[in-house]
Design an enzyme around this catalytic site. Structure first.
Site, PDB file in Angstrom:
ATOM      1  N   HIS A 102       0.779  -1.556  -0.396  1.00 23.53           N
ATOM      2  CA  HIS A 102       0.071  -0.150   0.240  1.00 23.53           C
ATOM      3  C   HIS A 102       1.058   1.378  -0.397  1.00 23.53           C
ATOM      4  O   HIS A 102       0.622   2.001   0.549  1.00 23.53           O
ATOM      5  CB  HIS A 102      -0.791  -0.539   1.417  1.00 23.53           C
ATOM      6  CG  HIS A 102      -1.341  -0.910   1.684  1.00 23.53           C
ATOM      7  ND1 HIS A 102      -2.988  -1.241   0.457  1.00 23.53           N
ATOM      8  CD2 HIS A 102      -1.769  -1.831   2.296  1.00 23.53           C
ATOM      9  CE1 HIS A 102      -3.626  -2.820   0.680  1.00 23.53           C
ATOM     10  NE2 HIS A 102      -2.445  -2.973   1.935  1.00 23.53           N
ATOM     11  N   HIS A 111      -7.501  -4.082  -0.441  1.00 21.76           N
ATOM     12  CA  HIS A 111      -7.344  -5.135  -1.337  1.00 21.76           C
ATOM     13  C   HIS A 111      -7.901  -5.535  -2.041  1.00 21.76           C
ATOM     14  O   HIS A 111      -7.963  -7.351  -2.937  1.00 21.76           O
ATOM     15  CB  HIS A 111      -7.212  -5.902  -0.190  1.00 21.76           C
ATOM     16  CG  HIS A 111      -6.196  -5.779   1.476  1.00 21.76           C
ATOM     17  ND1 HIS A 111      -7.069  -5.043   2.227  1.00 21.76           N
ATOM     18  CD2 HIS A 111      -5.066  -5.254   1.745  1.00 21.76           C
ATOM     19  CE1 HIS A 111      -5.971  -4.551   2.973  1.00 21.76           C
ATOM     20  NE2 HIS A 111      -5.318  -4.865   3.049  1.00 21.76           N
TER      21      HIS A 111
END
Ligand code: ADP
Ligand code: ADP
Ligand code: MG
Ligand code: MG
Ligand code: MG
Ligand code: MG
Lengths: 335, 211, 335, 211
Positions: free
Chosen positions: A60, A222
């Site tokens: 991320h 995700h």
């Protein structure tokens, strides 16, 4: 299954460890990596400081490990791509940032993170260290308001870390840092939209499939499913859909002063996000909401996913104070 | 009929469990792509590669140690939800073998019961939430119901129940973990963690029968 | 020709004007847009300040218009996507930032920008305003060192604006601001690599084509051809290829202190850039080069192009001083 | 034979120039995709749409004004290299018509000469660098060489020379503008700006013949 984006990496199984080495170097000496763990810790942490430990899965970037820095996190525990860090990594990172005045854990509300951070917290409590936990649960798409605990943590992380980092730098007690951080958490809401998927380098597979004319509203960080899969629409319509859900959730209303964050999930252009910003302000004007501070950029990504999210935090003077404190880290451009 | 699985056979069994999980990485990836974030396969591979490494570099002295070592390796290398819950299965479950120099029918059933309770506690889940608990719990019940002192029969019963548990997860609505967001769309897909449990028990069954 | 990335926009022909509206709003009151021109100007510019005007084509957000801010540009003249702004826009922007002590034009060295800014400069000189021009020409892939004037300006822009912005804030004379900016320009070198193309929304067409296993080394910031089209390789090999060309060009060598900037061309993950950073440091160590300051992020994009560039600037104490000055704008995260 | 193109016919001619350029946006886009950044078509469209708008909202009083207005509109709305050079063609070229109430064979040739010189100055280019100058310059020479007082013949000669100029740019190595980076790879592709000149002169030829 369509082809994932080409990536410039060496061995994909070493991507996280090489990324962390590169991140430490990008900090120009301000942080160190723990010898046997994927954790990053600030070099200078004053004695007696309330420590702020952040963390979560990698992939991320710059979230989370890019937010260790001045008036931000004191350390970060990093997992593999999209996987929460292990209890021992969290434990060691916590030990390394501990200065005797307690530790605040701040991370996104996911089963994996919750369990791993909780195990570490139990280990630290056995050592007599005071640990508090605040979980970011800002994703309004994940569950209705009466099931806040089922909400995921997404780009609200950025504002939460900014405020918790400021509070932990200024306030002397863990109670107080926890109180301010919880208040920030109670007042933050986010929703996103994905236009294309990201992939984990080691599997080489896109985490979901979208047709060429489809978008997914409320997509998770995700690739978790959102609330609606629909046709690509003009920016103003998509923006309205996101902001209506956000505004009615807290709810935000007339006279509120907010921080606004538009976060690039990866491959979206800033041009698109600025066009969205333009529409958001029209909506805010209609609702009598004023923006204290705007952030448009790339903070919490989902690999090469294209899309963005909109985060709103209702501010009071205390939250404004911590939000406005200067901060710097790799993730905040370091300028 | 197999009455006991001694320490060396246990280590061999755990190795073959690890190898089977590692061999199934793509299956687990695809299952997690359907309902979660697609990392379950590579996570389990990381964990069980570390388990093999641990068993190799530090041969366990007892059965309890063997399970603990595997649990520790998974817990520290898998990450994510799976790291915590599969680490817990082996680490907490290991207590069932404390002081024993072989796995028996009874201790194996106790291992699964221990694992079930610990996972439910750690994960804050009940059966029916579409998690690996929905394979562990029926396996634990089947092992107990099987009784007797043929450990291979007990493991076989557990393995069969776990397989059925996987099937049953297809019909469940996910209410925890990353699959939760799918809501109705999660129906029809089995739970990846449950599949891992069935692979693990299947490998144990084969190892027990061969011993 | 393959499909361009889906974009979240309204009418593509209005994308630039809506983007500029959104950008002005993202500045939370610190800048204004000129009424009839696509130009952005800081609200508070002290009398007698040497003015810094930056600008160029749009579509590279946050470059250029995202770098109007504290200790950065005083104004920016924005063109349409990949097209230099027109002389009248530049002229009006210059008039708006002028505080009686001269104006420095800082922009990338492209035929279009050169001609349009030159026409505006001639108009301003007719008005008796002192205008100096520094063109960023950092792309080592564009031409050999004996043809510096044939080099394009790419991500070196970021460091140039940072230093020129600092100098223009502190120094009293246009001569001096020009001197410092030229020194920065003489010491900056960049080279990039593209792994996939970007598209202009209004045409909907990718600006070039790359096979699934191909990359282009030295690609320009509008998809102009680079120096080699080759197979995708491991990150370390690509990094070595870029940095060897950069190091030998200035040349950089033992004892040099540098600023390092790794710029995302759009859709590349930060993970990849951090892996590249790791390798760069190994090379620097071998060469005895030390890094004073690292920047890894998204500053000069080419729409949804994937790829990155590496910029190195050799520093002396004076350049370090201006580089290290605090700065803030939409493009620098504003934190 | 056409001796003069008066003001109204000039405005009509410029309108049809604009319409032809606008109709060719895709051709220009594709040409610029091959050698540059793909924006030449949309840039020229912006400029000539603005030119139409200007001619419509403020009907020019003289021929010089008509060309100037078109040049100003292009210069302020096209942007990029094309904005500067095509703006210059019309703005600087307009001087050739100063004080004249119609375009003649002579003034048209002077217009092209003026344009050629101004573009070379502004762009810092010579012939052979693969730019629109390689269409403007041969057109200017052909117009001069044509002589006589049939303006439509002069324009036709210029148009034909510009078309040939476009062909000739295919063999040239770009040494300025965005195509420069292509080096050898630029060979085989015509220059987008040169194509625009040939479209402009082609439209003028048709308009002159029709008048
Ligand atoms: N709260 C929970 N309790 C028990 N098991 C869980 C829980 N949440 C998730 N799981 C199990 O973990 C599996 C997912 O593992 P994995 O994909 O490796 O982790 P993550 O969900 O963090 O990506 C699920 O299929 C499920 O069986
Ligand atoms: N220095 C120059 N002098 C004259 N014409 C030029 C020059 N540079 C570029 N051109 C012309 O401009 C054309 C490109 O226009 P356009 O694509 O609209 O602008 P840009 O190159 O800024 O994207 C080229 O095909 C060429 O004919
Ligand atoms: Mg995961
Ligand atoms: Mg997963
Ligand atoms: Mg252009
Ligand atoms: Mg062009």
């Amino acid at each position: 299954m369509s082809k994932p984006t080409k990536k410039i990496l060496n061995d994909p199984r070493k991507a996280v460890s090489e990324m962390i080495d590169g991140l430490v170097l990008a900090n120009d000496g301000a942080v160190v990596k723990l010898p046997d763990h994927d954790a990053i810790v600030k070099k200078e942490i004053p004695d007696g400081k309330v420590a702020l430990l952040i963390g979560g899965g990698s992939g991320h970037e710059p979230m989370f490990h890019g937010f260790v820095g001045k008036n931000l996190g004191d350390g970060a525990a990093c997992g593999q791509i999209f996987a929460a860090p292990s209890p021992d990594t969290i434990y060691e990172a916590a030990k390394a940032v501990d200065r005797g005045n307690g530790i605040l854990f701040l991370y996104g509300n996911y089963a994996g993170d919750n369990m791993n951070f909780d195990i570490a917290a139990e280990m630290l409590e056995d050592d007599g260290i005071d640990v508090r936990t605040v979980r970011v649960r800002d994703d309004v798409a994940a569950a209705p308001p009466d099931r806040m605990d089922d909400r995921r943590g997404i780009a609200g992380d950025v504002l939460m870390i900014k405020i918790a980092g400021g509070a932990a730098a200024e306030l002397d007690s863990l109670d107080e840092v926890e109180r301010v951080t919880r208040k920030a958490g109670d007042n933050v809401r986010t929703m996103g939209v994905a236009v294309s998927a990201g992939s984990i380098p080691e599997t080489g597979k896109l985490t979901f499939e979208l047709a060429d004319d489809e978008i997914e509203i409320g997509m998770g960080a995700h690739g978790e499913a959102g609330i609606a899969r629909q046709k690509l629409q003009p920016a103003d319509e998509i923006t309205d859909q996101l902001i209506e859900k956000i505004l009615s959730d807290l709810p935000f209303g007339k006279g509120d002063e907010v921080a606004l964050l538009i976060n690039n999930l990866g491959a979206t252009t800033m041009m698109e996000m600025l066009v969205v910003n333009r529409r958001l302000r029209q909506v805010f004007d209609e609702h009598g909401i004023t923006v204290h501070r705007t952030l448009v950029g790339t903070w919490l990504t989902v690999q090469e996913m294209a899309g963005f999210s909109v985060t709103l935090m209702k501010l009071d003077d205390e939250l404004k104070h911590y939000l406005d404190m200067p901060a710097s880290s790799v993730g905040f451009s370091n300028m | 009929m197999v009455k006991k699985i001694d320490r060396d056979a246990t280590v061999a069994m755990l190795r073959s469990v690890a190898n089977d999980v590692i061999a199934n990485v793509d299956r687990l990836t695809d299952a997690d792509l359907a309902t979660g974030d697609g990392d379950h396969g590579i996570g389990m591979r990381r964990g069980f590669e570390a388990a093999l490494e641990s068993l190799g570099s530090k041969p366990p002295e007892t059965i309890e140690d063997a399970f603990k070592q595997v649990g520790m390796a998974i817990m520290s290398k898998t990450g994510g939800a799976a790291g915590a819950v599969f680490g817990t299965v082996f680490r907490s479950g290991a207590k069932a073998f404390a002081g024993e120099d072989a796995i028996t029918a009874e201790s194996f059933a106790a291992f699964l019961e221990e694992a079930q309770a610990a996972v439910a506690r750690r994960g804050g889940v009940e059966e029916g939430q579409k998690t690996m608990l929905d394979a562990v719990a029926p396996a634990a019940r089947a092992a107990k119901a099987c009784g007797g002192n043929d450990v291979s029969a007990v493991i076989a019963a557990a393995s069969e129940a776990a397989d059925k548990g996987v099937d049953a997860t297809k019909e469940m609505l996910a209410t925890t973990g990353k699959a939760r967001s799918l809501g109705e769309r999660s129906i029809g897909h089995p739970d990846p963690g449950a599949i891992s449990i069935s692979i693990i028990l299947g490998a144990m069954k084969n190892a027990a029968e061969a011993s």
